[in-house]
Scaffold this active site. Structure first.
Site, mmCIF file in Angstrom:
data_model
loop_
_atom_site.group_PDB
_atom_site.id
_atom_site.type_symbol
_atom_site.label_atom_id
_atom_site.label_comp_id
_atom_site.label_asym_id
_atom_site.label_seq_id
_atom_site.Cartn_x
_atom_site.Cartn_y
_atom_site.Cartn_z
ATOM 1 N N LYS A 1 20.235 -0.599 35.350
ATOM 2 C CA LYS A 1 21.294 0.415 35.326
ATOM 3 C C LYS A 1 22.352 -0.009 34.311
ATOM 4 O O LYS A 1 22.927 -1.106 34.401
ATOM 5 C CB LYS A 1 21.904 0.498 36.726
ATOM 6 C CG LYS A 1 22.289 1.886 37.143
ATOM 7 C CD LYS A 1 22.636 1.844 38.616
ATOM 8 C CE LYS A 1 23.266 3.112 39.067
ATOM 9 N NZ LYS A 1 23.822 2.964 40.407
HETATM 10 C C1 E4P Z 1 24.334 5.830 42.194
HETATM 11 O O1 E4P Z 1 23.632 5.456 41.288
HETATM 12 C C2 E4P Z 1 25.809 5.760 42.121
HETATM 13 O O2 E4P Z 1 26.204 4.466 41.860
HETATM 14 C C3 E4P Z 1 26.433 6.304 43.359
HETATM 15 O O3 E4P Z 1 25.751 7.473 43.760
HETATM 16 C C4 E4P Z 1 27.923 6.536 43.241
HETATM 17 O O4 E4P Z 1 28.388 7.206 44.382
HETATM 18 P P1 E4P Z 1 29.942 7.276 44.775
HETATM 19 O O5 E4P Z 1 30.628 8.187 43.815
HETATM 20 O O6 E4P Z 1 29.937 7.824 46.169
HETATM 21 O O7 E4P Z 1 30.466 5.876 44.705
#
Ligand code: E4P
Length: 224
Positions: free
Chosen positions: A83
């Site tokens: 990521k």
């Molecule tokens: C997934 O890859 C993201 O990091 C995650 O969905 C972020 O979610 P949030 O906005 O609830 O922190």
């Protein structure tokens, strides 16, 4: 549509994986910070439990750092997707990691233009953050619709992974738009399973069974 779990909680991951609902996992430093234990060990354990793609996020923000981290994270398992944040250095790392056959998920995407660039750089997934856009008064799902359309127009080999999902309606909307993946916090998945009419219906069936049978549970012998 594939369902990923947006969690680093091993208990939740095992629970929903056993139901056959988990096609992959997304983690991030915030999710890992909520868990007890060494984050490296947790990441290794997740990679072992779930066979599908597991997104593990780099902490570095410069190209060289992201490359070193990306290569290291990829060694956790063949199913790892690195990521990478949506920055100029991040895009450069996406291209270089792709050249090394390491898949990437570009995170912190808030516009269709950012998704277009990430796909062009060679990302395997783009992660538009829907809930965080909704939080500031923008319509996150509109961005998803634009990305899906653009990727279809140009046949990009990149999956739209809808992230920052806050409730089950986000899932329905993403599915209607043809998004490839939704990544769900465990509580959203739990809400999708449950329905009050299911509970009421089940209670009624059990009550009615009690009226006609002296046995509280069904006989386990096969009738002739
Ligand atoms: C997934 O890859 C993201 O990091 C995650 O969905 C972020 O979610 P949030 O906005 O609830 O922190």
């Amino acid at each position: 549509m594939k369902i990923f779990l947006d969690s680093a909680n091993l208990e939740s991951i095992k629970k929903y994986n056993d139901m056959g609902l988990v096609d992959g996992i997304t983690t991030n430093p915030t999710l890992l910070s909520k868990e007890k234990g060494d984050p490296e060990e947790i990441m290794g354990e997740i990679v072992r439990i779930v066979k599908g793609p597991i997104s593990l996020e780099v902490i570095s923000t410069d190209f060289m750092g992201m490359m070193a981290e990306g290569r290291r994270l990829a060694k956790f398992g063949k199913n790892v997707v690195v990521k990478i944040p949506m920055t100029a250095d991040g895009l450069k790392a996406v291209r270089a990691l792709r050249d090394e056959q390491i898949r990437t998920n570009v995170t912190l995407i808030f516009s269709a233009n950012q998704a277009l660039l990430a796909a062009k750089a060679g990302a395997s997934y783009v992660s538009p953050f829907i809930g965080r856009l909704d939080d500031i008064g923008e319509i996150g799902m509109d961005v998803v619709g634009d990305i899906v359309k653009i990727f279809q127009n140009y046949k990009f080999d990149c999956q739209v992974l809808v992230a920052s999902i806050r409730h089950p309606l986000h899932v329905i909307d993403a599915a209607k738009l043809g998004a490839d993946v939704v990544t769900l916090p465990p509580d959203v998945l739990a809400k999708m399973i449950a329905h009050p009419l299911t509970d009421i219906g089940l209670a009624r069936f059990l009550d009615d069974w009690k009226k006609i049978s002296r046995s509280p549970s069904p006989k386990l012998t096969v009738p002739r």
